[in-house]
Motif scaffolding. Structure first.
Motif, PDB file in Angstrom:
ATOM      1  N   LEU A   1       0.827  -1.202   0.000  1.00 39.10           N
ATOM      2  CA  LEU A   1       0.000   0.000   0.000  1.00 39.10           C
ATOM      3  C   LEU A   1       0.867   1.261   0.000  1.00 39.10           C
ATOM      4  O   LEU A   1       0.599   2.220  -0.734  1.00 39.10           O
ATOM      5  CB  LEU A   1      -0.920  -0.005   1.223  1.00 39.10           C
ATOM      6  CG  LEU A   1      -2.011  -1.077   1.248  1.00 39.10           C
ATOM      7  CD1 LEU A   1      -2.716  -1.087   2.607  1.00 39.10           C
ATOM      8  CD2 LEU A   1      -3.034  -0.846   0.139  1.00 39.10           C
TER       9      LEU A   1
ATOM     10  N   CYS B   1       2.447   1.694  -3.474  1.00 35.97           N
ATOM     11  CA  CYS B   1       1.487   2.175  -4.473  1.00 35.97           C
ATOM     12  C   CYS B   1       1.155   3.642  -4.262  1.00 35.97           C
ATOM     13  O   CYS B   1       1.027   4.415  -5.222  1.00 35.97           O
ATOM     14  CB  CYS B   1       0.220   1.324  -4.434  1.00 35.97           C
ATOM     15  SG  CYS B   1       0.437  -0.361  -5.047  1.00 35.97           S
ATOM     16  N   ARG B   2       1.033   4.049  -2.997  1.00 33.36           N
ATOM     17  CA  ARG B   2       0.739   5.451  -2.708  1.00 33.36           C
ATOM     18  C   ARG B   2       1.907   6.338  -3.129  1.00 33.36           C
ATOM     19  O   ARG B   2       1.713   7.375  -3.787  1.00 33.36           O
ATOM     20  CB  ARG B   2       0.459   5.625  -1.224  1.00 33.36           C
ATOM     21  CG  ARG B   2       0.114   7.066  -0.817  1.00 33.36           C
ATOM     22  CD  ARG B   2       0.218   7.228   0.687  1.00 33.36           C
ATOM     23  NE  ARG B   2       1.580   6.973   1.139  1.00 33.36           N
ATOM     24  CZ  ARG B   2       1.920   6.612   2.377  1.00 33.36           C
ATOM     25  NH1 ARG B   2       0.984   6.434   3.289  1.00 33.36           N
ATOM     26  NH2 ARG B   2       3.178   6.409   2.697  1.00 33.36           N
TER      27      ARG B   2
ATOM     28  N   ASP C   1      -6.955  -1.126  -7.007  1.00 38.87           N
ATOM     29  CA  ASP C   1      -8.405  -1.059  -6.813  1.00 38.87           C
ATOM     30  C   ASP C   1      -8.887  -1.944  -5.685  1.00 38.87           C
ATOM     31  O   ASP C   1      -9.989  -1.749  -5.170  1.00 38.87           O
ATOM     32  CB  ASP C   1      -9.126  -1.459  -8.106  1.00 38.87           C
ATOM     33  CG  ASP C   1      -8.813  -0.523  -9.256  1.00 38.87           C
ATOM     34  OD1 ASP C   1      -9.103   0.684  -9.123  1.00 38.87           O
ATOM     35  OD2 ASP C   1      -8.257  -0.985 -10.276  1.00 38.87           O
TER      36      ASP C   1
ATOM     37  N   LEU D   1      -5.639   0.343   5.042  1.00 40.33           N
ATOM     38  CA  LEU D   1      -6.094   1.092   3.874  1.00 40.33           C
ATOM     39  C   LEU D   1      -6.243   2.574   4.203  1.00 40.33           C
ATOM     40  O   LEU D   1      -5.787   3.448   3.445  1.00 40.33           O
ATOM     41  CB  LEU D   1      -7.433   0.526   3.385  1.00 40.33           C
ATOM     42  CG  LEU D   1      -7.394  -0.860   2.737  1.00 40.33           C
ATOM     43  CD1 LEU D   1      -8.806  -1.385   2.500  1.00 40.33           C
ATOM     44  CD2 LEU D   1      -6.629  -0.829   1.414  1.00 40.33           C
TER      45      LEU D   1
ATOM     46  N   PHE E   1      -6.052   4.844   1.140  1.00 39.97           N
ATOM     47  CA  PHE E   1      -6.841   3.999   0.246  1.00 39.97           C
ATOM     48  C   PHE E   1      -8.178   3.619   0.888  1.00 39.97           C
ATOM     49  O   PHE E   1      -8.639   2.484   0.774  1.00 39.97           O
ATOM     50  CB  PHE E   1      -6.071   2.736  -0.124  1.00 39.97           C
ATOM     51  CG  PHE E   1      -4.902   2.954  -1.042  1.00 39.97           C
ATOM     52  CD1 PHE E   1      -5.104   3.209  -2.391  1.00 39.97           C
ATOM     53  CD2 PHE E   1      -3.602   2.916  -0.555  1.00 39.97           C
ATOM     54  CE1 PHE E   1      -4.031   3.406  -3.240  1.00 39.97           C
ATOM     55  CE2 PHE E   1      -2.521   3.109  -1.395  1.00 39.97           C
ATOM     56  CZ  PHE E   1      -2.726   3.364  -2.751  1.00 39.97           C
TER      57      PHE E   1
ATOM     58  N   VAL F   1     -10.710   1.808  -1.299  1.00 42.50           N
ATOM     59  CA  VAL F   1     -10.282   0.598  -2.014  1.00 42.50           C
ATOM     60  C   VAL F   1     -11.001  -0.621  -1.438  1.00 42.50           C
ATOM     61  O   VAL F   1     -11.240  -0.709  -0.228  1.00 42.50           O
ATOM     62  CB  VAL F   1      -8.753   0.453  -1.910  1.00 42.50           C
ATOM     63  CG1 VAL F   1      -8.302  -0.968  -2.208  1.00 42.50           C
ATOM     64  CG2 VAL F   1      -8.063   1.428  -2.856  1.00 42.50           C
TER      65      VAL F   1
END
Length: 742
Positions: free
Chosen positions: A260, A263-264, A271, A299, A304, A307
Motif C-alpha cells: 500500500l 502504491c501510494r 483497486d 487502507l 486507500f 479501495v
C-alpha cells in the motif's frame, strides 16, 4: 435458551454495505470438473447461489507458466490424500502432467530465461482457459432457473505446486498478461466469453516462499507495478489488485502495508487489496472481524479508504489430510462457515472466496451416501448447505438491527424484503480439533471423497468426450510443456508481526436454542418456515429439510416470538417469516383491521359475502395420477370453489408438495395471464415441497380466471421423465391485498 431481539423497523447501516447484504459467498474452484474423477457441479453451484468464482488452482486453467514436478513439494497431498496408497505415485505424476499441458503459455519459462518474446508465446494454448471461462459464465440454462450471471476473478500466476521460482523476466511476463487482458476484457470475440473479466489479482501468496521464492518485497512491488500499469493501460475500468497474502492478519506487514505504501508513493494503480484467512490457529470464526478491521486500518492509513478488501481464500484450516477433508464438510464446519459469512457483514470484507467450492480436497462436495437414505448418494455436504442457506438472504437484502450475540456461541443475521423476513442463526462452539490434521473427526468416521482418476496417462485421453471436456477438443498427446525450471532452496520467510486469539464466550445460554422476538412488524406473521442443518440430517437437497417439529410462534401486537429449542450447537437454522393479513390496527393491536370488501367497500364485515377474503383463508387443491413425458401439474379450475373471489392486487401463497419426484422449474406466466407467479424457495431435482407467491392483476372468481382464454392455468414442470402416477397437493392461502403490485 438465548433471547434475540430483531427490529423490523430499523435498518442496520453498520452491517453489510450500508445496511444491504454483501455478496461474500464466492468460491475458489470451478463448477466444471477440474480433472477426471471429480464431478461437474453446475446444478449444485446454481442451487447454492454462487455468483463469484476465483479462477485459481484449476490445474492449467488460467495458469500462465505452470511447471509442476511430481513429488517436489508436499502440497500435492491436497489431491493425493484421498487416493488409494497403491495409486499415489501414479496420481502425483498424472496431476503434474495434466496441469502442465493445459497451461496457457507452455514455453513461457524458456522464453523468459532467454529474453525471447517469440519463444515465450510459442504454442500458446488459450482454448482450454477460454472454454472453462465460457462454461462458468454462460451457466447452462437447463440447470440455471434463477438466471445467475456468474463473474470470474482472474488470478494471475500458477496453480499450487507448479513452481515457486519468481518469473525470470518481468517485462515478458507483462506482455503475456496483456494478451490475456485483450482477450478477456477488450476483444471478447477472441475468447467467446459473454462479458469481460473485471477483477485481476496479481499473484497468490507471495509472502510464502513456496509460492514466490524471494524474501525481498521490492521484487514483488516491481512485478505488481508493471502488470497493474499494463492492465490499466489496456482497460482503464478493470479492477487490479493483490497480493493475495497468506497471512491476512499482519499489521505493518511487507506485503500488505508495504505494498500500500509503495502504491501510494509511486501512484501505482490499486483497486483492491486481497488477503487470505485460514482459522487453524484459533478455530474462531469471529477472528474475521479482527482481520477485516486490521485491513481497513491499513487502507485508511495509506490513503486507500475507498479501495475494496477481498478475502480471496478462507476456510477453517489449510492443513491437508484425510481427517481434515471430512471435517471441513461436516456440520461443525458448516456452522463455522455460516458464522464467518455472518461476521463478514460486520467488517471490511467486500467480497470473499471460500477455498474451495467444488469436489476437490477442501471442497463442498464428496461421494458420500445420504445419511437420511443410504441407498442414494448425497446431493451435497453440510458445508454446501451452509452456503445455500446464507445465499437465501439475498431474497431479503435489507439488514435489520439485532441483539449483539458476539459473546455467545450464536451469530445471527436478519433481513427483509416485501412481505418476507429471513433470519439466519448459526450455533458454533469453538472447537480446536476442527483444524487438527491428525485428529479424527467427531464420530470417528471419514467421509468418502472423490479423488483423481489417474488410470490413464494424459497422452492417451483421446476419446472425443474427454478431449472436449478437459482439453477444449485438443488432443493432449500433442500438447507439451517446457516451463520446468530449477527450483532452488527456498529462502528464509519473513515472519509475521502478530497472531490472533480466540474470543471469550459464554455458552451457557446459547447451547439450548433461541427465542427470536421480531418487533415493530407492520403485519401479522402468517407462517414461519424453519430449515435446519445438523449432523446426520438429510443431504438429498441443497437446502436442508424443514425442521420437525416446526418451532412455535405467536403474535402479540406488533411482535412475533419464535421459540426454537432445536437450534442447538453445530446447527445452522434459516427462518422464513411470511407477513400477511392487513396492517395491524394501531389503536387495538390485538384486533387487526378487516380487509376491504371489494364488492361493498363500506361494509367490510360481511363474512357471508364471498368477495371478502379473510386472513389465512385457504383452499386445498389435490390433483393425482399425472404422468407421461416431461410431466407437469396444471391447477384445474374445476377443483376451485365456485365462490372463491380474488380481489385485484391480492397476494396468495401457494405451497405445493409432490411425492417421488422433484420440482425443478415453473411456467405459467404466459402473455396476458392475469397473475404473476414466482418461487419463494429453491427448486431442484430433490425438492418435493416448494412455496410460490401469486399476485393477481385483476379481480374475479378464481375458477373463471383459470378458465379464461388468456390463462393457461398454473403450470409447474416436474423433474425428469416419469411414466407412473404421482400425487400433488396444493395449498393456496390468502396473504394480503396490496394497493398496487410489488
Amino acid at each position: 435458551m438465548l433471547s434475540i431481539n430483531i427490529n423490523y423497523d430499523s435498518q442496520d447501516s453498520s452491517k453489510g454495505n450500508n445496511g444491504q447484504l454483501k455478496d461474500v459467498a464466492g468460491v475458489n474452484g470451478s463448477p466444471i470438473s477440474v480433472m477426471p474423477g471429480f464431478p461437474d457441479l453446475e446444478d449444485q453451484f446454481n442451487q447454492m447461489g454462487i455468483t463469484h468464482v476465483r479462477l485459481h488452482d484449476i490445474y492449467g486453467v488460467g495458469d500462465l507458466d505452470n511447471g509442476a514436478v511430481a513429488g517436489l513439494q508436499d502440497n500435492n497431498d491436497q489431491l493425493i490424500s484421498n487416493v488409494p496408497n497403491a495409486q499415489a505415485g501414479q496420481a502425483r505424476n498424472f496431476v503434474a502432467r495434466f496441469g502442465n499441458v493445459r497451461t496457457i503459455y507452455p514455453n513461457a519459462a524458456t522464453g523468459m530465461s532467454q529474453g525471447n518474446y517469440d519463444l515465450a508465446f510459442r504454442d500458446a494454448n488459450y482454448d482450454i482457459t477460454d472454454d472453462y471461462i465460457r462454461r462458468i459464465m454462460n451457466n447452462n440454462a437447463s440447470v440455471n432457473p434463477q438466471g445467475i450471471n456468474r463473474e470470474v476473478l482472474f488470478r494471475i500466476g500458477r496453480t499450487i505446486d507448479s513452481g515457486y521460482e519468481v518469473p525470470a523476466n518481468f517485462d515478458i511476463y507483462v506482455t503475456l498478461v496483456s494478451t490475456l487482458v485483450q482477450r478477456y476484457s477488450q476483444q471478447l470475440n477472441m475468447s467467446g466469453i459473454p462479458r469481460k473479466i473485471a477483477y485481476w489479482e496479481i499473484w497468490n501468496e507471495p509472502d510464502l516462499t513456496f509460492f514466490w521464492n524471494s524474501n525481498d518485497p521490492n521484487r514483488y512491488y516491481e512485478f505488481y507495478s508493471k502488470i497493474a500499469w499494463k492492465i490499466k493501460e489496456l482497460d482503464p475500468n478493470a479492477k487490479v489488485g493483490g497480493p493475495g497474502v497468506a497471512n491476512g492478519y499482519n499489521p505493518g506487514g511487507a506485503y500488505l502495508d508495504g505494498l500500500l505504501s509503495f502504491c501510494r508513493s509511486n501512484n501505482v494503480p490499486l483497486d483492491f487489496i486481497s488477503w487470505h484467512y485460514y482459522g487453524n490457529n484459533t478455530s474462531d470464526p469471529q477472528n474475521i472481524i479482527d482481520i477485516g478491521n486490521s485491513i481497513q486500518n491499513a487502507l485508511q492509513q495509506n490513503g486507500f479508504g475507498n479501495v475494496e478488501s477481498l478475502c480471496t481464500e478462507w476456510n477453517s484450516t489449510p492443513q491437508a489430510s484425510a481427517n481434515v477433508f471430512t471435517k471441513v464438510q461436516s456440520a461443525r464446519n458448516a456452522a463455522y462457515i455460516a458464522s464467518t459469512l455472518i461476521y463478514m457483514q460486520s467488517c471490511k470484507v467486500d467480497r470473499a472466496y471460500y477455498y474451495r467450492g467444488d469436489g476437490l480436497s477442501f471442497g463442498l462436495f464428496n461421494d458420500e451416501p445420504n445419511p437420511a437414505n443410504p441407498n442414494f448418494k448425497s446431493f451435497c455436504t453440510y458445508a454446501a448447505q451452509a452456503f445455500a442457506m446464507f445465499n437465501q438472504l439475498h431474497q431479503t437484502p435489507t439488514l435489520l438491527t439485532a441483539t449483539n450475540t458476539n459473546n455467545t456461541g450464536i451469530s445471527v443475521l436478519a433481513g427483509k424484503a416485501g412481505d418476507t423476513v429471513k433470519i439466519l442463526v448459526a450455533n458454533f462452539r469453538v472447537d480446536r480439533s476442527l483444524s487438527q490434521p491428525n485428529t479424527l473427526p467427531a464420530g470417528g468416521r471419514l467421509y468418502q471423497q472423490h479423488y483423481v482418476d489417474s488410470g490413464r496417462d494424459v497422452s492417451v485421453m483421446t476419446d472425443d468426450w474427454t478431449m472436449q471436456h478437459y482439453f477444449a477438443g485438443k488432443n493432449p498427446s500433442s500438447l507439451n510443456n517446457n516451463n520446468i525450471v530449477t527450483q532452488n532452496q527456498t529462502v528464509r520467510q519473513i515472519p509475521t508481526n502478530a497472531t490472533l486469539t480466540a474470543k471469550n464466550r459464554d455458552y451457557s445460554n446459547s447451547s439450548g436454542g433461541v427465542s427470536l422476538q421480531i418487533v415493530n412488524l407492520p403485519m401479522d406473521v402468517q407462517s414461519v418456515e424453519t430449515r435446519r442443518m445438523a449432523e446426520g440430517g438429510d443431504l438429498g437437497a441443497i437446502l436442508p429439510p424443514t425442521a420437525s417439529p416446526q418451532p412455535s410462534f405467536n403474535m402479540n401486537g406488533t411482535t412475533c416470538t419464535v421459540t426454537d429449542n432445536g437450534a442447538t450447537e453445530y446447527s445452522v437454522t434459516l427462518y422464513t417469516l411470511t407477513l400477511g393479513n392487513t396492517p395491524t390496527n394501531p389503536n387495538n393491536p390485538t384486533n387487526p383491521t378487516n380487509p376491504t370488501n371489494p364488492t361493498n367497500p363500506t361494509n367490510p364485515t360481511n363474512p357471508t359475502n364471498p368477495a371478502t377474503p379473510s386472513a389465512g383463508r385457504a383452499v386445498e387443491f389435490r390433483t393425482t395420477n399425472i404422468f407421461g413425458q416431461n410431466p407437469h401439474i396444471l391447477m384445474p379450475a374445476s377443483q376451485v370453489p365456485s365462490n372463491f373471489y380474488v380481489p385485484i392486487y391480492a397476494v396468495y401463497q401457494m405451497v405445493m408438495s409432490v411425492a417421488n419426484i422433484g420440482i425443478t422449474r415453473f411456467a405459467g406466466n404466459v402473455g396476458g395471464a392475469p397473475f404473476n407467479l414466482f418461487p419463494r424457495t429453491a427448486l431442484g431435482p430433490n425438492v418435493t415441497r416448494a412455496v410460490f407467491t401469486l399476485q393477481f392483476t385483476r379481480s374475479g372468481y378464481l375458477r373463471d380466471i383459470l378458465q379464461s382464454p388468456s390463462s393457461s392455468g398454473l403450470r409447474i414442470t416436474m423433474h425428469g421423465q416419469r411414466g407412473a402416477p404421482y400425487n400433488v397437493d396444493i395449498l393456496l392461502t390468502y396473504q394480503y391485498t396490496a394497493s398496487s403490485l410489488i
